[in-house]
Design an enzyme around this catalytic site. Sequence first.
Site, PDB file in Angstrom:
ATOM      1  N   LYS A 171       0.849  -1.191   0.000  1.00 52.22           N
ATOM      2  CA  LYS A 171       0.000   0.000   0.000  1.00 52.22           C
ATOM      3  C   LYS A 171       0.885   1.240   0.000  1.00 52.22           C
ATOM      4  O   LYS A 171       1.603   1.499   0.963  1.00 52.22           O
ATOM      5  CB  LYS A 171      -0.909   0.054   1.219  1.00 52.22           C
ATOM      6  CG  LYS A 171      -1.875   1.247   1.146  1.00 52.22           C
ATOM      7  CD  LYS A 171      -2.298   1.736   2.498  1.00 52.22           C
ATOM      8  CE  LYS A 171      -3.109   3.039   2.351  1.00 52.22           C
ATOM      9  NZ  LYS A 171      -2.313   4.164   1.780  1.00 52.22           N
ATOM     10  N   GLU A 246      10.414   1.653  10.153  1.00 56.37           N
ATOM     11  CA  GLU A 246      11.314   2.807  10.019  1.00 56.37           C
ATOM     12  C   GLU A 246      10.447   4.022  10.284  1.00 56.37           C
ATOM     13  O   GLU A 246       9.593   4.377   9.471  1.00 56.37           O
ATOM     14  CB  GLU A 246      11.946   2.831   8.628  1.00 56.37           C
ATOM     15  CG  GLU A 246      13.112   3.799   8.547  1.00 56.37           C
ATOM     16  CD  GLU A 246      12.756   5.067   7.808  1.00 56.37           C
ATOM     17  OE1 GLU A 246      12.617   6.115   8.490  1.00 56.37           O
ATOM     18  OE2 GLU A 246      12.628   5.021   6.581  1.00 56.37           O
ATOM     19  N   CYS A 280      13.121  11.790   6.404  1.00 59.62           N
ATOM     20  CA  CYS A 280      13.159  11.307   7.792  1.00 59.62           C
ATOM     21  C   CYS A 280      14.549  11.393   8.400  1.00 59.62           C
ATOM     22  O   CYS A 280      14.688  11.365   9.622  1.00 59.62           O
ATOM     23  CB  CYS A 280      12.638   9.875   7.870  1.00 59.62           C
ATOM     24  SG  CYS A 280      13.434   8.760   6.697  1.00 59.62           S
ATOM     25  N   GLU A 377       9.634  16.823  15.002  1.00 58.15           N
ATOM     26  CA  GLU A 377      10.140  16.784  13.634  1.00 58.15           C
ATOM     27  C   GLU A 377       9.393  17.817  12.782  1.00 58.15           C
ATOM     28  O   GLU A 377       8.167  17.789  12.703  1.00 58.15           O
ATOM     29  CB  GLU A 377       9.927  15.374  13.075  1.00 58.15           C
ATOM     30  CG  GLU A 377      10.618  15.100  11.771  1.00 58.15           C
ATOM     31  CD  GLU A 377      10.493  13.638  11.348  1.00 58.15           C
ATOM     32  OE1 GLU A 377      11.290  13.209  10.495  1.00 58.15           O
ATOM     33  OE2 GLU A 377       9.604  12.926  11.868  1.00 58.15           O
TER      34      GLU A 377
END
Length: 474
Positions: A171, A246, A280, A377
């Site tokens: 997906k 991750e 990331c 973040e």
Amino acid sequence: MKKMFINGIWSEAISGEKYKVKNPATGKIIYEVAYGDEQDANKAIEAANEVFATWSAKSVNERSKYLYKLYQIMLEEKESLAEAITLEMGKPINESRGEVNIAAEYVLWYAEEARRLYGEIIPASTTNKRLHVLKQPVGPVAAITPWNFPVSMLTRKLAPALAAGCTVVLKPASYTPNSAVKLFECIEKAEFPKGVANLVMGRSSRIGGAFTNNKLIKKITFTGSTDVGKQLMEAASKQVKRVSMELGGHAPFIVFEDADLEKAAEGVIISKYRNAGQTCICLNRLYVHRSIKEKFEKILKEKVEQLVIGDGIEEATEVGPLIDESAYEKVTYHVKDALDKGAVLVTGGELEKEGTLFYKPTVLTHVTNEMVITNEETFGPVCPIYEFDTEEEAIQKANDSIYGLAAYYYTRDLGKALRVGERLDYGIIGVNDAVPTTVQAPFGGMKESGTGREGGRQGIEGFLEDKFLSIDIE
């Protein structure tokens, strides 16, 4: 309309639903996409399960040949894949081409790594026994990928899974379905057996629910936010499914007083402003030694202000748009919060043009721990600068985070390079290197940045079971 790929057939959603995808650089709708749910996911899972026995029974040479053919086709289709990436998520076209190259390299690496799935023969304690360890695929795998690297994230999961003998249901992110469609067109051209690789698109919660609930799925591999990763891990635990995650990052970047300042500044530009800061592993906290801070800020400011902002499809563009309105709101909130609490704007700090998602590359100084940007973040082109006095202080500040994905530091002192690297609590560390990731090395984080590794020989291990045979030969 962009369709799903289930059991070798391009399919609309069973529900008949569709959704529209916009180009973030222009705001224009670029196509419609099939909007599936758990019905489509379960159909794909059944297809993957049905073919698993025959795919896993193929020789490593056979699986390797399929992957090598896919690698060649991806290179032939590089421009088409790169354009799909840029149109969907705004990445500068030259970065998109680089992403396709890396994505293809993952396929090539695991085409070769498939041949190195070595088992073991262990010396027995008695003469009447033989001890063997076999490597076998875990079973059908569900993969969920993000929008910021919409092709390379796919092959980083698909390639090792297929090489190991697993079948896959994937997906992609809803923002970037066509990048996945283009890749699966390459898979179709490579003539993989039907059902080995399947593509479903649509509602994340319902498709993800099918992945965690359906007992035919033996492993889930996910790249995305830490919060969603935790939810998937909790749901997968009910069947003790294997997971690899991750997740989020908040990378520190340390510039020591003995660093090559020009090289370090270039490293900051590459790490922070690549993909408009939407990676990331990009720099989130820049720590600069007090003795060089003023000089370094001046060098960095000049470089940042030279960056070319624009539509990613233009060859000259170096910084594209943010992905959507919520991303823009998050970036502006982080900057405003910092300025309200005493930070100083060095450059940037505003939209490039009203009514668009282009945010100027920004540098902030006098940033403190109380500001949101220090702890969350940002996922945007904003570089906050902090200062430090000692090596010990830099390490302590760098490690003061729930995340542990990537870290960077610049120094010309060999002893310091070794000491600091050993003490930073991060899974990926660049020493005088702003681009440490490569297909032949493991990628993954510590702490709340995830579990498991992708890339390198380690990347295929998560798709294998170690089966121990103790054989009495008398």
